[in-house]
Design a protein around this motif. Structure first.
Motif, PDB file in Angstrom:
ATOM      1  N   GLY A  88      54.268  18.914 -32.439  1.00 53.27           N
ATOM      2  CA  GLY A  88      53.439  18.328 -31.386  1.00 53.27           C
ATOM      3  C   GLY A  88      53.382  16.809 -31.503  1.00 53.27           C
ATOM      4  O   GLY A  88      53.951  16.208 -32.429  1.00 53.27           O
ATOM      5  N   ALA A  89      52.670  16.207 -30.552  1.00 49.61           N
ATOM      6  CA  ALA A  89      52.443  14.760 -30.635  1.00 49.61           C
ATOM      7  C   ALA A  89      51.506  14.454 -31.798  1.00 49.61           C
ATOM      8  O   ALA A  89      51.559  13.376 -32.388  1.00 49.61           O
ATOM      9  CB  ALA A  89      51.860  14.241 -29.336  1.00 49.61           C
ATOM     10  N   THR A  90      50.666  15.439 -32.130  1.00 52.91           N
ATOM     11  CA  THR A  90      49.779  15.260 -33.285  1.00 52.91           C
ATOM     12  C   THR A  90      50.626  14.991 -34.532  1.00 52.91           C
ATOM     13  O   THR A  90      50.329  14.097 -35.325  1.00 52.91           O
ATOM     14  CB  THR A  90      48.954  16.548 -33.537  1.00 52.91           C
ATOM     15  OG1 THR A  90      48.486  17.035 -32.296  1.00 52.91           O
ATOM     16  CG2 THR A  90      47.810  16.307 -34.482  1.00 52.91           C
ATOM     17  N   TYR A 114      42.845   8.581 -28.354  1.00 49.69           N
ATOM     18  CA  TYR A 114      43.049   9.765 -29.185  1.00 49.69           C
ATOM     19  C   TYR A 114      42.706   9.390 -30.629  1.00 49.69           C
ATOM     20  O   TYR A 114      43.280   8.450 -31.184  1.00 49.69           O
ATOM     21  CB  TYR A 114      44.496  10.259 -29.049  1.00 49.69           C
ATOM     22  CG  TYR A 114      44.626  11.691 -29.455  1.00 49.69           C
ATOM     23  CD1 TYR A 114      43.843  12.679 -28.863  1.00 49.69           C
ATOM     24  CD2 TYR A 114      45.522  12.071 -30.440  1.00 49.69           C
ATOM     25  CE1 TYR A 114      43.951  14.001 -29.245  1.00 49.69           C
ATOM     26  CE2 TYR A 114      45.643  13.394 -30.816  1.00 49.69           C
ATOM     27  CZ  TYR A 114      44.848  14.356 -30.212  1.00 49.69           C
ATOM     28  OH  TYR A 114      44.946  15.664 -30.597  1.00 49.69           O
ATOM     29  N   ASN A 160      47.218   4.345 -26.335  1.00 50.69           N
ATOM     30  CA  ASN A 160      47.358   5.683 -25.762  1.00 50.69           C
ATOM     31  C   ASN A 160      47.581   5.485 -24.258  1.00 50.69           C
ATOM     32  O   ASN A 160      46.666   5.119 -23.543  1.00 50.69           O
ATOM     33  CB  ASN A 160      46.070   6.455 -26.050  1.00 50.69           C
ATOM     34  CG  ASN A 160      46.081   7.876 -25.557  1.00 50.69           C
ATOM     35  OD1 ASN A 160      45.033   8.483 -25.403  1.00 50.69           O
ATOM     36  ND2 ASN A 160      47.245   8.434 -25.306  1.00 50.69           N
ATOM     37  N   ASN A 164      43.543   9.097 -23.022  1.00 48.49           N
ATOM     38  CA  ASN A 164      42.648  10.251 -23.106  1.00 48.49           C
ATOM     39  C   ASN A 164      41.338   9.702 -23.655  1.00 48.49           C
ATOM     40  O   ASN A 164      41.353   9.133 -24.738  1.00 48.49           O
ATOM     41  CB  ASN A 164      43.246  11.274 -24.084  1.00 48.49           C
ATOM     42  CG  ASN A 164      42.347  12.469 -24.286  1.00 48.49           C
ATOM     43  OD1 ASN A 164      41.337  12.613 -23.635  1.00 48.49           O
ATOM     44  ND2 ASN A 164      42.718  13.324 -25.235  1.00 48.49           N
ATOM     45  N   ASP A 192      51.071   6.501 -27.946  1.00 51.34           N
ATOM     46  CA  ASP A 192      51.025   7.935 -27.692  1.00 51.34           C
ATOM     47  C   ASP A 192      51.152   8.109 -26.179  1.00 51.34           C
ATOM     48  O   ASP A 192      50.279   7.706 -25.428  1.00 51.34           O
ATOM     49  CB  ASP A 192      49.691   8.474 -28.237  1.00 51.34           C
ATOM     50  CG  ASP A 192      49.496   9.944 -27.955  1.00 51.34           C
ATOM     51  OD1 ASP A 192      49.951  10.423 -26.910  1.00 51.34           O
ATOM     52  OD2 ASP A 192      48.835  10.610 -28.768  1.00 51.34           O
ATOM     53  N   TYR A 195      50.691  11.695 -21.716  1.00 53.01           N
ATOM     54  CA  TYR A 195      50.313  11.867 -20.302  1.00 53.01           C
ATOM     55  C   TYR A 195      51.191  11.003 -19.407  1.00 53.01           C
ATOM     56  O   TYR A 195      51.424   9.838 -19.712  1.00 53.01           O
ATOM     57  CB  TYR A 195      48.848  11.489 -20.085  1.00 53.01           C
ATOM     58  CG  TYR A 195      47.910  12.297 -20.934  1.00 53.01           C
ATOM     59  CD1 TYR A 195      47.622  13.614 -20.611  1.00 53.01           C
ATOM     60  CD2 TYR A 195      47.338  11.753 -22.075  1.00 53.01           C
ATOM     61  CE1 TYR A 195      46.774  14.371 -21.403  1.00 53.01           C
ATOM     62  CE2 TYR A 195      46.494  12.499 -22.879  1.00 53.01           C
ATOM     63  CZ  TYR A 195      46.212  13.815 -22.532  1.00 53.01           C
ATOM     64  OH  TYR A 195      45.381  14.557 -23.319  1.00 53.01           O
ATOM     65  N   SER A 219      55.174  14.933 -26.343  1.00 52.00           N
ATOM     66  CA  SER A 219      55.320  16.365 -26.641  1.00 52.00           C
ATOM     67  C   SER A 219      55.424  17.164 -25.350  1.00 52.00           C
ATOM     68  O   SER A 219      55.313  16.617 -24.245  1.00 52.00           O
ATOM     69  CB  SER A 219      54.122  16.865 -27.447  1.00 52.00           C
ATOM     70  OG  SER A 219      52.988  17.026 -26.609  1.00 52.00           O
ATOM     71  N   SER A 221      53.193  19.317 -24.608  1.00 52.22           N
ATOM     72  CA  SER A 221      51.865  19.926 -24.488  1.00 52.22           C
ATOM     73  C   SER A 221      51.100  19.608 -23.211  1.00 52.22           C
ATOM     74  O   SER A 221      50.276  20.403 -22.789  1.00 52.22           O
ATOM     75  CB  SER A 221      50.983  19.494 -25.657  1.00 52.22           C
ATOM     76  OG  SER A 221      51.484  19.996 -26.856  1.00 52.22           O
ATOM     77  N   LYS A 222      51.312  18.446 -22.609  1.00 54.87           N
ATOM     78  CA  LYS A 222      50.423  18.026 -21.507  1.00 54.87           C
ATOM     79  C   LYS A 222      51.190  18.005 -20.190  1.00 54.87           C
ATOM     80  O   LYS A 222      50.982  18.839 -19.328  1.00 54.87           O
ATOM     81  CB  LYS A 222      49.848  16.640 -21.800  1.00 54.87           C
ATOM     82  CG  LYS A 222      49.207  16.514 -23.173  1.00 54.87           C
ATOM     83  CD  LYS A 222      47.969  17.337 -23.312  1.00 54.87           C
ATOM     84  CE  LYS A 222      47.422  17.278 -24.726  1.00 54.87           C
ATOM     85  NZ  LYS A 222      46.324  18.178 -24.957  1.00 54.87           N
ATOM     86  N   ARG A 230      54.312  23.994 -29.595  1.00 55.26           N
ATOM     87  CA  ARG A 230      54.054  23.059 -30.696  1.00 55.26           C
ATOM     88  C   ARG A 230      55.263  22.175 -31.010  1.00 55.26           C
ATOM     89  O   ARG A 230      55.650  22.021 -32.181  1.00 55.26           O
ATOM     90  CB  ARG A 230      53.596  23.788 -31.985  1.00 55.26           C
ATOM     91  CG  ARG A 230      52.376  24.646 -31.852  1.00 55.26           C
ATOM     92  CD  ARG A 230      51.186  23.961 -31.196  1.00 55.26           C
ATOM     93  NE  ARG A 230      50.763  22.726 -31.850  1.00 55.26           N
ATOM     94  CZ  ARG A 230      50.451  21.606 -31.162  1.00 55.26           C
ATOM     95  NH1 ARG A 230      50.507  21.563 -29.839  1.00 55.26           N
ATOM     96  NH2 ARG A 230      50.081  20.538 -31.814  1.00 55.26           N
TER      97      ARG A 230
HETATM   98  C1  LIG Z   1      46.620  11.492 -26.437  1.00 51.52           C
HETATM   99  C2  LIG Z   1      46.930  12.789 -27.101  1.00 51.52           C
HETATM  100  N1  LIG Z   1      47.877  12.836 -28.040  1.00 51.52           N
HETATM  101  C3  LIG Z   1      48.202  13.981 -28.660  1.00 51.52           C
HETATM  102  C4  LIG Z   1      47.556  15.160 -28.349  1.00 51.52           C
HETATM  103  C5  LIG Z   1      47.949  16.411 -29.050  1.00 51.52           C
HETATM  104  O1  LIG Z   1      49.176  16.806 -28.536  1.00 51.52           O
HETATM  105  P1  LIG Z   1      50.044  17.966 -29.158  1.00 51.52           P
HETATM  106  O2  LIG Z   1      49.553  19.243 -28.596  1.00 51.52           O
HETATM  107  O3  LIG Z   1      51.411  17.633 -28.693  1.00 51.52           O
HETATM  108  O4  LIG Z   1      49.920  17.897 -30.631  1.00 51.52           O
HETATM  109  C6  LIG Z   1      46.543  15.161 -27.389  1.00 51.52           C
HETATM  110  C7  LIG Z   1      45.806  16.399 -27.061  1.00 51.52           C
HETATM  111  O5  LIG Z   1      44.752  16.401 -26.496  1.00 51.52           O
HETATM  112  C8  LIG Z   1      46.237  13.953 -26.748  1.00 51.52           C
HETATM  113  O6  LIG Z   1      45.294  13.884 -25.802  1.00 51.52           O
END
Ligand SMILES: Cc1ncc(COP(=O)(O)O)c(C=O)c1O
Length: 373
Positions: A88-90, A114, A160, A164, A192, A195, A219, A221-222, A230
């Motif tokens: 993920g981006a995390t 974030y 970011n 977010n 990051d 979005y 990632s 994810s969004k 993941r």
């Molecule tokens: C700015 C930002 N970065 C990363 C994430 C997490 O992303 P991922 O699901 O790809 O780990 C989020 C999730 O809310 C987010 O808002």
């Protein structure tokens, strides 16, 4: 190593499974496996043909060549070799910060955004300065403030884009000014970028297409509606990619054969996914606007077709207590603004399904008026 609790994640971990109307999330309504497999119009024949012959070994450690090629296409000037797959981006943010930040380093971070982007550097012993966003400036941070914060020893600036929780896009002109300031002190810029503005993706420019010392994380994810896979990535210049490789070996090895293949398949069909999501975002944004126009207890700086928004609610009560009562009595989930250190607001993820959004907003209005009128 000390680290603050992650405000939003901690909130969601406790409450998200009890919601009937979950309008707290920032993903554009996640796709089912059925929807994903039908992107090829053939019930996943393409995907399963590839998958069934695969050994479930570790697969490609950094992400398959196909994955790297698809990701590199999202940028103007990125060599697939400099794409590293992450959890993920995390995982991407964590990797970049873990690899670059040493105790005593000076880091400037957009705030709030974030939470990883400031609290991981802090936990690594950095001297972190917050670069505040301002509601009166449409949630933009100010370049003058950055000029005051930057120091000859500033190592890293974290952003970011889009933000977010506010859904604000930092435009090219703004980013170019940040790059000029970073260049003067030879600082890295980590952005990051999970979005994307769905109304017009050209409004968005990646930091790696503007600055050699830029690092972009992203990632599926969004924008691409598949958080369950993941899979994320970090892209940078080759020197940085080599630094990240070293730290990556200690923290993840790989994302898994299945996940890589699903990620490649989704990225190859990204135009269809973006088309689906553009419709959803624009349609739901209209619903959000109409609701705001007719709801005297809510106001918002509208997000720029990004899947998160941050309205202000006119309620005479602690925002977190309000959100808990709202969930318990009406089944509606929001993220209280104190989780981003901005009480009085809520994160409203308006890119849930249309039905969930409409019901969620109706119940939210009902509750505010029953309680406070
Ligand atoms: C700015 C930002 N970065 C990363 C994430 C997490 O992303 P991922 O699901 O790809 O780990 C989020 C999730 O809310 C987010 O808002």
């Amino acid at each position: 190593m000390e680290i603050n609790a992650f405000g939003v994640e901690e909130w969601l971990n406790v409450w998200e499974k009890s919601a009937t109307y979950d309008i707290a999330q920032s993903t554009i309504s996640s796709m089912t496996m059925d929807e994903i497999l039908n992107l090829d119009g053939n019930q996943g024949e393409e995907f399963y043909k590839l998958l069934n012959s695969q050994k479930m070994n570790y697969g490609w450690i950094e992400g398959s060549p196909e994955f790297k090629t698809e990701v590199a296409k999202l940028y103007k000037n990125i060599d697939p070799d400099n794409v590293l797959q992450t959890n993920g981006a995390t995982g991407a943010n964590h990797l970049a910060l873990y690899a670059l930040v040493n105790p005593g380093d000076h880091v400037i971070a957009e705030y709030p955004s974030y939470q990883q982007l400031y609290d991981i550097p802090k936990s690594l012993g950095a001297d972190v300065d917050f670069w505040q966003i301002h509601e009166e400036d449409n949630w933009y941070p100010s370049i003058d403030e950055l000029k005051q914060l930057v120091r000859p020893d500033t190592k890293l600036i974290c952003l970011n884009n889009a933000n977010n929780p506010t859904g604000t896009i930092l435009d090219r002109e703004f980013l170019e000014q940040v790059v000029e300031i970073a260049k003067e002190v030879d600082a890295y810029i980590l952005v990051d970028e999970v979005y994307l503005p769905l109304d017009n993706p050209d409004k968005f420019v990646s930091i790696v297409d503007l600055y050699d010392k830029g690092i972009a994380t992203n990632s599926l994810s969004k924008t691409y509606s598949v958080p369950g896979v993941r899979v994320g990535w970090v892209v940078s210049n080759s020197e940085l990619a080599d630094i990240f490789r070293k730290y990556r070996d200690y923290t993840m090895i790989c994302c898994g054969v299945f996940n890589d293949m699903l990620a490649v398949y989704v990225l190859r069909h990204r135009q269809q996914v973006l088309k689906r999501n553009r419709q959803l975002v624009l349609n739901n944004l209209e619903i959000l606007k109409n609701w705001i126009d007719n709801e005297p207890r809510a106001s918002v700086i509208l997000p720029q077709a990004v899947s998160t928004s941050f309205p202000k609610l006119d309620i005479p009560e602690d925002i977190e207590e309000f959100c808990i009562k709202l969930l318990e009595e009406k089944g509606v989930l929001l993220v209280p603004g104190n989780r981003f250190d901005i009480p009085g607001h809520v994160r409203l993820g308006y890119c849930a399904s249309e039905e969930t959004l409409k019901n969620g907003l109706t119940k939210l209005s009902e509750f505010m008026h029953e309680q406070y009128d």
